[in-house]
Design an enzyme around this catalytic site. Structure first.
Site, PDB file in Angstrom:
ATOM      1  N   ALA A 243     -11.375  -7.394  50.567  1.00  0.00           N
ATOM      2  CA  ALA A 243     -11.594  -8.094  52.040  1.00  0.00           C
ATOM      3  C   ALA A 243     -12.437  -7.400  52.825  1.00  0.00           C
ATOM      4  O   ALA A 243     -12.790  -6.076  52.844  1.00  0.00           O
ATOM      5  CB  ALA A 243     -10.260  -8.208  52.830  1.00  0.00           C
TER       6      ALA A 243
ATOM      7  N   GLY B 287     -15.659  -2.395  58.077  1.00  0.00           N
ATOM      8  CA  GLY B 287     -16.002  -2.428  56.577  1.00  0.00           C
ATOM      9  C   GLY B 287     -15.237  -3.419  55.766  1.00  0.00           C
ATOM     10  O   GLY B 287     -15.143  -4.391  55.876  1.00  0.00           O
TER      11      GLY B 287
ATOM     12  N   ALA C 296     -11.869  -3.472  52.313  1.00  0.00           N
ATOM     13  CA  ALA C 296     -10.449  -3.027  51.754  1.00  0.00           C
ATOM     14  C   ALA C 296     -10.428  -3.463  50.548  1.00  0.00           C
ATOM     15  O   ALA C 296     -10.303  -4.571  50.240  1.00  0.00           O
ATOM     16  CB  ALA C 296      -9.404  -3.569  52.766  1.00  0.00           C
TER      17      ALA C 296
ATOM     18  N   CYS D  90      -6.211 -13.017  55.954  1.00  0.00           N
ATOM     19  CA  CYS D  90      -7.542 -13.374  56.373  1.00  0.00           C
ATOM     20  C   CYS D  90      -7.549 -15.024  56.706  1.00  0.00           C
ATOM     21  O   CYS D  90      -8.409 -15.664  56.895  1.00  0.00           O
ATOM     22  CB  CYS D  90      -8.579 -13.508  55.200  1.00  0.00           C
ATOM     23  SG  CYS D  90      -8.681 -11.718  54.844  1.00  0.00           S
TER      24      CYS D  90
ATOM     25  N   VAL E 280      -6.553 -11.773  60.333  1.00  0.00           N
ATOM     26  CA  VAL E 280      -5.570 -10.772  59.818  1.00  0.00           C
ATOM     27  C   VAL E 280      -5.311 -10.123  58.433  1.00  0.00           C
ATOM     28  O   VAL E 280      -5.699 -10.976  57.595  1.00  0.00           O
ATOM     29  CB  VAL E 280      -3.979 -11.435  59.972  1.00  0.00           C
ATOM     30  CG1 VAL E 280      -3.058 -10.361  59.972  1.00  0.00           C
ATOM     31  CG2 VAL E 280      -3.983 -11.971  61.472  1.00  0.00           C
ATOM     32  N   THR E 281      -5.353  -8.858  58.379  1.00  0.00           N
ATOM     33  CA  THR E 281      -5.411  -8.304  57.126  1.00  0.00           C
ATOM     34  C   THR E 281      -4.359  -7.125  57.020  1.00  0.00           C
ATOM     35  O   THR E 281      -3.855  -6.810  58.072  1.00  0.00           O
ATOM     36  CB  THR E 281      -6.694  -7.845  56.522  1.00  0.00           C
ATOM     37  OG1 THR E 281      -6.713  -7.556  55.208  1.00  0.00           O
ATOM     38  CG2 THR E 281      -7.263  -6.508  57.323  1.00  0.00           C
ATOM     39  N   TYR E 282      -3.907  -6.507  55.929  1.00  0.00           N
ATOM     40  CA  TYR E 282      -3.084  -5.503  55.684  1.00  0.00           C
ATOM     41  C   TYR E 282      -3.615  -4.489  54.908  1.00  0.00           C
ATOM     42  O   TYR E 282      -4.653  -4.583  54.094  1.00  0.00           O
ATOM     43  CB  TYR E 282      -2.071  -6.161  54.621  1.00  0.00           C
ATOM     44  CG  TYR E 282      -1.008  -5.003  54.131  1.00  0.00           C
ATOM     45  CD1 TYR E 282       0.034  -4.492  55.024  1.00  0.00           C
ATOM     46  CD2 TYR E 282      -1.175  -4.538  52.907  1.00  0.00           C
ATOM     47  CE1 TYR E 282       0.818  -3.461  54.420  1.00  0.00           C
ATOM     48  CE2 TYR E 282      -0.583  -3.539  52.486  1.00  0.00           C
ATOM     49  CZ  TYR E 282       0.447  -3.071  53.301  1.00  0.00           C
ATOM     50  OH  TYR E 282       1.425  -1.947  52.922  1.00  0.00           O
TER      51      TYR E 282
END
Length: 220
Positions: A145, A158, A160, A176, A80-82
């Site tokens: 990330a 890709g 961030a 993450c 998971v990422t933002y």
């Protein structure tokens, strides 16, 4: 001259950018377009990669949406990422064959060069894709990330890079999937906001050094 085209798309909703990525990917994979690096920002968005675990979302999905944060399950690797304003997102749609690990390490190398250009001592981690800084003897924080997908030997999704990102928003998830590590930004490290355009130019320069050429492919 770079071996790839660069498109700066400004702030773009995630769904729109995702659909555009897939169109560009199909053209690159078919040999109808040169390798292309997309650079952009997203409004507040949470994405879940193929390894995402439900418990890494700390709120019910409807709570995120009530806060104006969209959620997407996508085909990239990772957890998971933002994404949000002030974060420079890069989608290098490059022909890389099956060399996923090598491609990630080259992406890391480019971001390390960008960090070094600001006097920041950053480093990769053998266990976790990303670019990190050590903010205390026992504390690592992620600056950038990574999460990619490879289809028809061409990469998409890709990286961030947190430039002026609102770091408080990362507390809404387990970034993450790593509970014992933090998140940082160029602004936090340097103590002042940066021009996203200037950072983007440094990213393009570093990427051009790390990816000087690609295999050619005849148009389908």
């Amino acid at each position: 001259m770079a071996a790839f085209a660069v498109e700066k798309l400004g702030r773009m909703p995630y769904q729109e950018a995702w659909e555009y990525q897939k169109r560009v990917h199909a053209e690159v994979a078919a040999g109808r377009r040169e390798p292309t690096l997309l650079l952009l920002e997203h409004p507040p968005t949470i994405t879940l990669g193929r390894a995402a675990k439900p418990e890494h979302l700390l709120l019910p999905e409807e709570r995120y949406r009530a806060m104006g944060i969209e959620l997407f399950a996508v085909e990239r690797g990772g957890d998971v990422t933002y994404h949000g304003p002030g974060q420079l997102v890069g989608y290098p749609i490059f022909p890389v064959g099956r060399q996923v690990r090598g491609f990630l390490r080259r992406l890391e190398q480019a971001i390390l060069q960008v960090a070094a250009s600001y006097g920041i001592e950053a480093y990769p981690s053998p266990g976790y894709a990303g670019v990190w800084v050590r903010t205390a003897p026992e504390q690592e924080e992620k600056l950038c990330a990574f999460g990619v997908a490879i289809k028809k030997d061409v990469a998409f999704h890709g990286f961030a890079l947190n430039v002026n990102t609102r770091l408080e928003d990362f507390s809404l998830i387990v970034p993450c999937g790593l509970r014992d590590k933090g998140v940082t930004s160029l602004q936090k490290i340097l103590g002042h906001p940066l021009s996203l355009e200037e950072v983007a130019e440094r990213v393009v320069e570093a990427m051009a050094q790390v990816f000087p050429a690609f295999p050619t492919k005849e148009p389908a």
